[in-house]
Structure formats: structure tokens, C-alpha cells
Design a protein around this motif. Structure first.
Motif, PDB file in Angstrom:
ATOM      1  N   ALA A 131      -1.517   0.094   6.855  1.00  0.00           N
ATOM      2  CA  ALA A 131      -1.557  -1.340   5.641  1.00  0.00           C
ATOM      3  C   ALA A 131      -1.828  -2.424   6.850  1.00  0.00           C
ATOM      4  O   ALA A 131      -1.502  -2.406   7.816  1.00  0.00           O
ATOM      5  CB  ALA A 131      -0.059  -1.686   4.952  1.00  0.00           C
ATOM      6  N   VAL A 132      -1.478  -3.646   6.362  1.00  0.00           N
ATOM      7  CA  VAL A 132      -1.953  -5.229   6.779  1.00  0.00           C
ATOM      8  C   VAL A 132      -1.092  -5.397   5.963  1.00  0.00           C
ATOM      9  O   VAL A 132      -1.047  -6.317   4.986  1.00  0.00           O
ATOM     10  CB  VAL A 132      -3.023  -5.845   6.499  1.00  0.00           C
ATOM     11  CG1 VAL A 132      -2.874  -7.123   7.380  1.00  0.00           C
ATOM     12  CG2 VAL A 132      -4.304  -4.972   7.497  1.00  0.00           C
ATOM     13  N   ALA A 133       0.306  -6.291   6.319  1.00  0.00           N
ATOM     14  CA  ALA A 133       1.427  -7.059   5.385  1.00  0.00           C
ATOM     15  C   ALA A 133       0.715  -8.542   6.383  1.00  0.00           C
ATOM     16  O   ALA A 133       1.591  -8.947   7.551  1.00  0.00           O
ATOM     17  CB  ALA A 133       2.703  -6.874   6.201  1.00  0.00           C
ATOM     18  N   ILE A 134       0.667  -9.668   5.455  1.00  0.00           N
ATOM     19  CA  ILE A 134       0.323 -10.586   5.953  1.00  0.00           C
ATOM     20  C   ILE A 134       1.807 -11.461   6.018  1.00  0.00           C
ATOM     21  O   ILE A 134       1.632 -11.751   4.811  1.00  0.00           O
ATOM     22  CB  ILE A 134      -1.074 -11.740   5.693  1.00  0.00           C
ATOM     23  CG1 ILE A 134      -1.798 -10.761   5.902  1.00  0.00           C
ATOM     24  CG2 ILE A 134      -0.982 -12.759   5.490  1.00  0.00           C
ATOM     25  CD1 ILE A 134      -3.462 -11.045   4.358  1.00  0.00           C
ATOM     26  N   ASN A 135       2.423 -12.087   6.855  1.00  0.00           N
ATOM     27  CA  ASN A 135       3.421 -13.523   6.780  1.00  0.00           C
ATOM     28  C   ASN A 135       4.236 -12.440   5.620  1.00  0.00           C
ATOM     29  O   ASN A 135       4.995 -13.519   4.429  1.00  0.00           O
ATOM     30  CB  ASN A 135       3.296 -14.655   6.423  1.00  0.00           C
ATOM     31  CG  ASN A 135       2.860 -15.664   7.480  1.00  0.00           C
ATOM     32  OD1 ASN A 135       3.194 -14.946   8.538  1.00  0.00           O
ATOM     33  ND2 ASN A 135       1.862 -17.012   6.951  1.00  0.00           N
ATOM     34  N   PRO A 136       4.794 -11.118   5.676  1.00  0.00           N
ATOM     35  CA  PRO A 136       5.801 -10.602   4.677  1.00  0.00           C
ATOM     36  C   PRO A 136       7.091 -10.916   4.591  1.00  0.00           C
ATOM     37  O   PRO A 136       7.338 -11.820   5.870  1.00  0.00           O
ATOM     38  CB  PRO A 136       5.964  -9.002   5.110  1.00  0.00           C
ATOM     39  CG  PRO A 136       5.568  -9.334   6.737  1.00  0.00           C
ATOM     40  CD  PRO A 136       4.661 -10.155   6.804  1.00  0.00           C
ATOM     41  N   PHE A 137       7.250 -10.848   4.083  1.00  0.00           N
ATOM     42  CA  PHE A 137       8.618 -11.115   2.376  1.00  0.00           C
ATOM     43  C   PHE A 137       9.864 -10.916   3.681  1.00  0.00           C
ATOM     44  O   PHE A 137       9.444  -9.320   3.631  1.00  0.00           O
ATOM     45  CB  PHE A 137       9.020 -12.171   1.846  1.00  0.00           C
ATOM     46  CG  PHE A 137       9.984 -11.549   0.647  1.00  0.00           C
ATOM     47  CD1 PHE A 137      10.182 -12.149   1.077  1.00  0.00           C
ATOM     48  CD2 PHE A 137      10.707 -10.883   0.202  1.00  0.00           C
ATOM     49  CE1 PHE A 137      11.953 -13.651   0.767  1.00  0.00           C
ATOM     50  CE2 PHE A 137      12.366 -10.249  -0.464  1.00  0.00           C
ATOM     51  CZ  PHE A 137      12.393 -12.695  -0.332  1.00  0.00           C
ATOM     52  N   VAL A 138      10.753 -11.011   4.296  1.00  0.00           N
ATOM     53  CA  VAL A 138      11.854 -10.167   4.945  1.00  0.00           C
ATOM     54  C   VAL A 138      12.884 -10.470   4.080  1.00  0.00           C
ATOM     55  O   VAL A 138      13.771 -11.151   4.683  1.00  0.00           O
ATOM     56  CB  VAL A 138      11.672 -10.565   6.291  1.00  0.00           C
ATOM     57  CG1 VAL A 138      12.897  -9.207   7.199  1.00  0.00           C
ATOM     58  CG2 VAL A 138      10.116 -10.710   6.859  1.00  0.00           C
ATOM     59  N   PRO A 139      13.727 -10.102   3.340  1.00  0.00           N
ATOM     60  CA  PRO A 139      14.812  -9.830   2.854  1.00  0.00           C
ATOM     61  C   PRO A 139      15.654 -10.289   3.558  1.00  0.00           C
ATOM     62  O   PRO A 139      16.794 -10.426   3.035  1.00  0.00           O
ATOM     63  CB  PRO A 139      15.092  -9.384   1.177  1.00  0.00           C
ATOM     64  CG  PRO A 139      14.173  -7.756   1.986  1.00  0.00           C
ATOM     65  CD  PRO A 139      12.949  -8.376   2.563  1.00  0.00           C
ATOM     66  N   GLN A 192       6.220   5.436  11.231  1.00  0.00           N
ATOM     67  CA  GLN A 192       5.587   5.593  11.931  1.00  0.00           C
ATOM     68  C   GLN A 192       4.498   4.206  12.075  1.00  0.00           C
ATOM     69  O   GLN A 192       3.662   3.407  11.269  1.00  0.00           O
ATOM     70  CB  GLN A 192       3.902   6.270  10.698  1.00  0.00           C
ATOM     71  CG  GLN A 192       4.458   7.543  10.917  1.00  0.00           C
ATOM     72  CD  GLN A 192       3.185   8.593  10.075  1.00  0.00           C
ATOM     73  OE1 GLN A 192       3.582   8.122   8.960  1.00  0.00           O
ATOM     74  NE2 GLN A 192       2.820   9.780  10.677  1.00  0.00           N
ATOM     75  N   PRO A 193       5.163   3.002  12.703  1.00  0.00           N
ATOM     76  CA  PRO A 193       4.936   1.638  12.839  1.00  0.00           C
ATOM     77  C   PRO A 193       3.324   1.715  12.837  1.00  0.00           C
ATOM     78  O   PRO A 193       2.883   0.045  13.346  1.00  0.00           O
ATOM     79  CB  PRO A 193       5.886   0.664  14.092  1.00  0.00           C
ATOM     80  CG  PRO A 193       6.627   2.218  14.636  1.00  0.00           C
ATOM     81  CD  PRO A 193       6.442   3.359  13.903  1.00  0.00           C
ATOM     82  N   GLU A 194       3.259   2.625  13.741  1.00  0.00           N
ATOM     83  CA  GLU A 194       1.379   2.310  14.453  1.00  0.00           C
ATOM     84  C   GLU A 194       0.144   2.092  13.260  1.00  0.00           C
ATOM     85  O   GLU A 194      -0.393   1.538  13.467  1.00  0.00           O
ATOM     86  CB  GLU A 194       1.149   3.547  15.387  1.00  0.00           C
ATOM     87  CG  GLU A 194       1.429   4.658  14.464  1.00  0.00           C
ATOM     88  CD  GLU A 194       2.384   5.648  14.496  1.00  0.00           C
ATOM     89  OE1 GLU A 194       1.922   7.084  14.160  1.00  0.00           O
ATOM     90  OE2 GLU A 194       3.324   4.743  15.078  1.00  0.00           O
ATOM     91  N   LYS A 195       1.167   2.327  12.048  1.00  0.00           N
ATOM     92  CA  LYS A 195       0.181   2.410  11.079  1.00  0.00           C
ATOM     93  C   LYS A 195       0.550   0.978  10.199  1.00  0.00           C
ATOM     94  O   LYS A 195      -0.760   0.826   9.217  1.00  0.00           O
ATOM     95  CB  LYS A 195       0.523   3.492  10.081  1.00  0.00           C
ATOM     96  CG  LYS A 195       0.504   5.014   9.858  1.00  0.00           C
ATOM     97  CD  LYS A 195      -0.003   5.612   8.752  1.00  0.00           C
ATOM     98  CE  LYS A 195      -0.088   7.267   9.849  1.00  0.00           C
ATOM     99  NZ  LYS A 195      -0.154   8.310   8.167  1.00  0.00           N
ATOM    100  N   LEU A 196       1.697  -0.164  10.629  1.00  0.00           N
ATOM    101  CA  LEU A 196       1.194  -1.701  10.048  1.00  0.00           C
ATOM    102  C   LEU A 196       0.365  -1.886  11.022  1.00  0.00           C
ATOM    103  O   LEU A 196       1.125  -2.486  12.042  1.00  0.00           O
ATOM    104  CB  LEU A 196       2.821  -1.348   9.971  1.00  0.00           C
ATOM    105  CG  LEU A 196       2.673  -3.162   9.189  1.00  0.00           C
ATOM    106  CD1 LEU A 196       2.415  -2.505   7.844  1.00  0.00           C
ATOM    107  CD2 LEU A 196       4.467  -2.887   9.125  1.00  0.00           C
ATOM    108  N   TRP A 197      -0.160  -2.992  10.599  1.00  0.00           N
ATOM    109  CA  TRP A 197      -0.510  -4.319  11.238  1.00  0.00           C
ATOM    110  C   TRP A 197      -0.102  -5.982  11.039  1.00  0.00           C
ATOM    111  O   TRP A 197      -0.094  -6.278   9.655  1.00  0.00           O
ATOM    112  CB  TRP A 197      -2.295  -4.035  10.911  1.00  0.00           C
ATOM    113  CG  TRP A 197      -2.888  -5.086  12.254  1.00  0.00           C
ATOM    114  CD1 TRP A 197      -2.112  -6.057  13.123  1.00  0.00           C
ATOM    115  CD2 TRP A 197      -4.094  -5.764  11.903  1.00  0.00           C
ATOM    116  NE1 TRP A 197      -3.155  -7.292  13.821  1.00  0.00           N
ATOM    117  CE2 TRP A 197      -4.212  -7.054  12.963  1.00  0.00           C
ATOM    118  CE3 TRP A 197      -5.382  -6.061  11.132  1.00  0.00           C
ATOM    119  CZ2 TRP A 197      -5.444  -7.822  13.324  1.00  0.00           C
ATOM    120  CZ3 TRP A 197      -6.351  -6.259  10.865  1.00  0.00           C
ATOM    121  CH2 TRP A 197      -6.271  -7.558  12.460  1.00  0.00           C
ATOM    122  N   LEU A 198       0.838  -6.627  11.602  1.00  0.00           N
ATOM    123  CA  LEU A 198       1.407  -7.432  10.927  1.00  0.00           C
ATOM    124  C   LEU A 198       0.576  -8.433  11.557  1.00  0.00           C
ATOM    125  O   LEU A 198       0.460  -8.754  12.635  1.00  0.00           O
ATOM    126  CB  LEU A 198       3.140  -7.331  11.984  1.00  0.00           C
ATOM    127  CG  LEU A 198       3.516  -8.393  11.458  1.00  0.00           C
ATOM    128  CD1 LEU A 198       4.436  -8.690  10.157  1.00  0.00           C
ATOM    129  CD2 LEU A 198       4.891  -8.541  12.081  1.00  0.00           C
TER     130      LEU A 198
END
Length: 150
Positions: A86-94, A136-142
């Protein structure tokens, strides 16, 4: 196949989605992008996107997720749950100083003008979807930047 989840009050008409769609069309990949108007109810939005995952897999296609703002929050949850990239672009962080009062109440979608009410029940659904740790943080591109846009 990219499953793109838009942000709060946004939609498939957003500049981010339209730019991505144009680039994919230029490369002959226009049919590899899914982005629909998500429900304003968090659990329903997750169900909409999650329903696309087995459809992709049935066609032998491993989907990738992308999303911005609230959509970035949703893709983080879905990536963790389904083991997807996944790619998360400026994700909301509750869990980072989430002020529910900014969201509770009446809102209007940016592109259709549709009005909706975001309730404390919806905020509780957001809290239930929170994914503060990734297996698996390697699967997420922030992609993140201070402010509203990347």
C-alpha cells in the motif's frame, strides 16, 4: 490493479485520482484502477474496498492499495488485514490528538455536494479500524508532509 481510496469529503473526481488515472491511461493501464465514491460510514467504506480484493484475486491479479488522508488510513488497515502492499498519502492518524469535534456533525462532499452527518458512532468505527502497529511495515510506503498536501 490499484485500489485507490479517497479522503474524507473527497471522491473519484479529486485531482490526485484524476492525475493517477490520466497517467495510467497514458500507459495503457486505465482498466487497472478502481476508485469509487466511498460511503461516508467508515465500516461501509472498508467493506466497499475489501469487496474488490477477492474480485482481483479471482482474476489472478494481486491488488495494491493507495489512498490519501482518510483513504490512507483505510488502506493502512486493509494492507495489514490482507497482507497487501500500500501507499498511504498523508494518512489520517486518529490516535495522534484526534479531535472528534472537528468531524462530528454535518458535512458536504466536495464534488457532488451531497450532505451527510458524521456521528460519534462513525468516530468509534474509526477508532476500531486504527492500526497503530504494522506486522509487515515494509509493505507500506508512506508519503507524508506537514500541512494538507504532499
Amino acid at each position: 490493479m490499484i485500489l485507490y481510496l479517497h479522503g474524507f469529503r473527497s471522491g473519484p473526481q479529486s485531482q490526485k485520482v484524476q492525475t493517477l488515472a490520466a497517467r495510467m491511461n497514458e500507459r495503457g493501464l486505465g482498466d487497472q484502477l478502481w476508485c469509487e465514491q466511498l460511503s461516508t460510514v467508515p465500516f461501509e467504506a472498508i467493506a466497499q474496498a475489501a469487496a474488490q480484493i477477492p474480485r482481483c484475486l479471482k482474476r489472478g491479479v494481486q491488488p495494491a492499495l493507495a489512498g490519501s488522508s482518510l483513504g490512507g488510513f483505510y488502506v493502512t488497515y486493509l494492507a495489514e488485514k490482507h497482507g497487501l502492499k500500500a501507499v498511504a498519502i498523508n494518512p489520517f492518524v486518529p490516535h495522534a490528538d484526534f479531535d472528534q469535534s472537528l468531524f462530528i456533525g454535518e458535512h458536504e462532499t466536495l464534488y457532488s455536494g451531497e450532505r451527510f452527518t458524521f456521528t460519534t458512532e462513525h468516530a468509534a468505527q474509526i477508532a476500531a479500524l486504527d492500526t497503530p502497529r504494522l506486522s509487515q511495515p515494509e509493505k507500506l510506503w508512506l508519503l507524508a508532509e506537514e500541512g494538507d498536501e504532499v
